[in-house]
Scaffold this active site. Structure first.
Site, short mmCIF file in Angstrom:
data_model
loop_
_atom_site.label_atom_id
_atom_site.label_comp_id
_atom_site.label_asym_id
_atom_site.label_seq_id
_atom_site.Cartn_x
_atom_site.Cartn_y
_atom_site.Cartn_z
N ILE A 56 0.86 -1.17 0.00
CA ILE A 56 0.00 0.00 0.00
C ILE A 56 0.90 1.23 0.00
O ILE A 56 1.73 1.41 0.89
CB ILE A 56 -0.91 0.04 1.25
N ALA B 204 4.21 4.03 3.34
CA ALA B 204 3.77 2.79 2.67
C ALA B 204 3.83 1.64 3.66
O ALA B 204 4.41 1.77 4.74
CB ALA B 204 4.68 2.50 1.48
N LYS B 205 3.24 0.55 3.32
CA LYS B 205 3.40 -0.69 4.11
C LYS B 205 3.04 -1.83 3.19
O LYS B 205 2.26 -1.68 2.25
CB LYS B 205 2.46 -0.66 5.31
N GLY B 206 3.60 -3.00 3.46
CA GLY B 206 3.27 -4.15 2.62
C GLY B 206 3.54 -5.42 3.37
O GLY B 206 3.88 -5.40 4.55
N ASP C 15 9.62 -5.28 9.21
CA ASP C 15 8.49 -5.05 10.11
C ASP C 15 8.26 -6.37 10.84
O ASP C 15 9.14 -7.24 10.84
CB ASP C 15 7.26 -4.59 9.30
#
Ligand code: GLU
Length: 438
Positions: free
Chosen positions: A77, A122-124, A163
């Site tokens: 994202i 962002a993150k994924g 993460d």
């Protein structure tokens, strides 16, 4: 503090309602809307931030060790990039969902803006339990996932990092895959990923950065509460990278860890839990279950939360501090080590009970701050000593903590709203200067 609205709100720019009002993303959007109302955020900026710019969902097959194939689902994202390239971690977790990833990406936008880093958010991640696959399978998952994302990430466009469930090894595989699929670039593009091992261009101090950053925030903000690190008592929810380092640094400064809980259960040691032996035990056994030391005993959930301490650090998954936990807590300060650990109802209860909540976008920003320092080192071809990295981290996060304290006083609000206001003000200025294309 108030944001100068030099142009009227754009017509039709009211924030879009998130699909599921009880979702984590709705909670993140609510953070923006609540703080936005307080600091007069232009409506169109709130509307832009209420949805991610890009939502990437990928599916890819991976060969397992036994020769069968399994299809995996992955997300990236890209929430916002008005301040710089999209930036944020890659999570490997069996419960990862699109909605949660959107929330985590929004919080990255806020975190980077609050720290004044030239990054967006962002993150994924991949929906996978990393403990359920072999190392070779994990490497193939990582390489296929990176290939699936390859057109969308890059050192100047979107920069992943570790993460929950990922580490420097996963980042090294991501970097290697990206470099091998981007022509003859050598290591010139290795800042496509941060949180790498030192051998692959990682920064000194990156591993401990989130825990260390949290301690710097405490050093800046606790004097106001007349709490000193030396003599302070602490309980920790979670005992992974963030909590483990925070516990070590705090005990070295004279604090006492009285209670720890992770996915396997909880332990209490009224006179103190020996942190270094506990860290070695967890590194070996994967959890705190079965840890034994003089004066340390297993405890049940409610007892853990009711343990009297000065400081409680939730550093596990989202929404673990709910209204029930907020009623049980017996502390003066909650410093959010993980992302989004406190539900809005719990935050309201803590406020009523006079417990100060220090927000995640400030407390856990040490990780992305040292990620930025790694990116700068890679871009300029240098490797800084640990003391240099540490000094830069301390400066950046201390200034951010001061901005938050000032905003809390000038807006007469809590630290959470204040932190979001400081971040939103920075983002808003950029939008107002740039205007909206075309
Ligand atoms: N995953 C970390 C966070 O949530 C670090 C992100 C990064 O270094 O880009 O802040």
């Amino acid at each position: 503090m108030s944001i100068d609205v030099s142009s009227p709100p754009l017509p039709g720019a009211e924030p879009l309602a998130p699909q599921d009002p009880g979702s984590l993303f709705a909670m993140a959007v609510d953070n923006v809307n609540t703080a936005g109302a307080l600091c007069h955020l232009p409506e169109y900026v709130g509307a832009i931030l209420s949805q991610p710019k890009n939502e990437i969902i990928v599916h890819f097959p991976v060969r397992l060790d036994d020769g069968r194939y399994r299809i995996f689902k992955g997300y990236r994202i890209q929430h916002n990039n008005v301040l710089g390239p999209y930036k944020g971690g890659i999570r490997y977790h069996p419960d990862l969902s699109l909605d949660d990833t959107k929330a985590l990406a929004l919080w990255m936008t806020m975190k980077c803006a609050l720290m004044r880093l030239p990054f967006g958010g962002a993150k994924g991640g991949v929906k996978i339990d990393p403990r359920s696959v072999s190392s070779a399978e994990l490497m193939r998952v990582t390489r296929r996932f990176t290939t699936a994302l390859a057109a969308n990430i890059g050192p100047e466009t979107d920069i992943p990092a570790p993460d929950v469930g990922t580490n420097s090894q996963v980042m090294d595989w991501m970097m290697d895959t990206y470099l091998n699929t981007h022509g003859n670039s050598g290591i010139g593009l290795r800042h496509v990923v941060t949180g790498k091992s030192i051998a692959c261009g990682g920064s000194e101090e990156r591993d401990k950065a989130t825990g260390q950053g949290l301690v710097y925030v405490l050093l800046e903000l606790l004097p106001e509460f007349k709490i000193k690190l030396s003599g302070m008592t602490v309980s920790l929810l979670g005992f992974g990278n963030v909590a483990g380092y925070a516990a070590s640094i705090l005990t070295a400064a004279g604090a006492t860890v009285r209670a720890v809980m992770d996915h396997s259960g909880s332990i209490i040691g009224s006179a103190g839990i020996p942190v270094e032996p506990l860290r070695s035990y967890v590194a070996q056994h994967g959890s705190i279950a079965g840890f034994a030391a003089p004066g340390v005993r297993p405890a049940h959930r409610e007892e853990f939360y009711r343990t009297e301490v000065d400081l409680f650090i939730p550093a596990a998954l989202e929404r673990m501090v709910d209204h029930q936990v907020a009623q049980w807590l017996n502390c003066r300060i909650v410093a959010e080590g993980g992302n989004g650990p406190t539900t809005p109802e719990a935050a309201a209860i803590l406020r009523r009970r006079g417990i100060t909540l220090l927000p995640a976008i400030l407390c856990n920003a040490g990780g992305v701050t040292v990620s930025y320092l790694e990116w700068v080192q890679n871009k300029t071809g240098v490797h800084w000593e640990a003391v240099h990295v540490d000094r830069e981290l301390r400066k950046t996060i201390t200034l951010a903590a001061r901005r938050v304290r000032l905003a809390a006083h000038s807006l007469d609000t809590d630290m959470c709203n204040a932190a979001f206001c400081v971040a939103l003000e920075h983002i808003s200025r950029s939008y107002q200067q740039r205007g909206i294309f075309p």
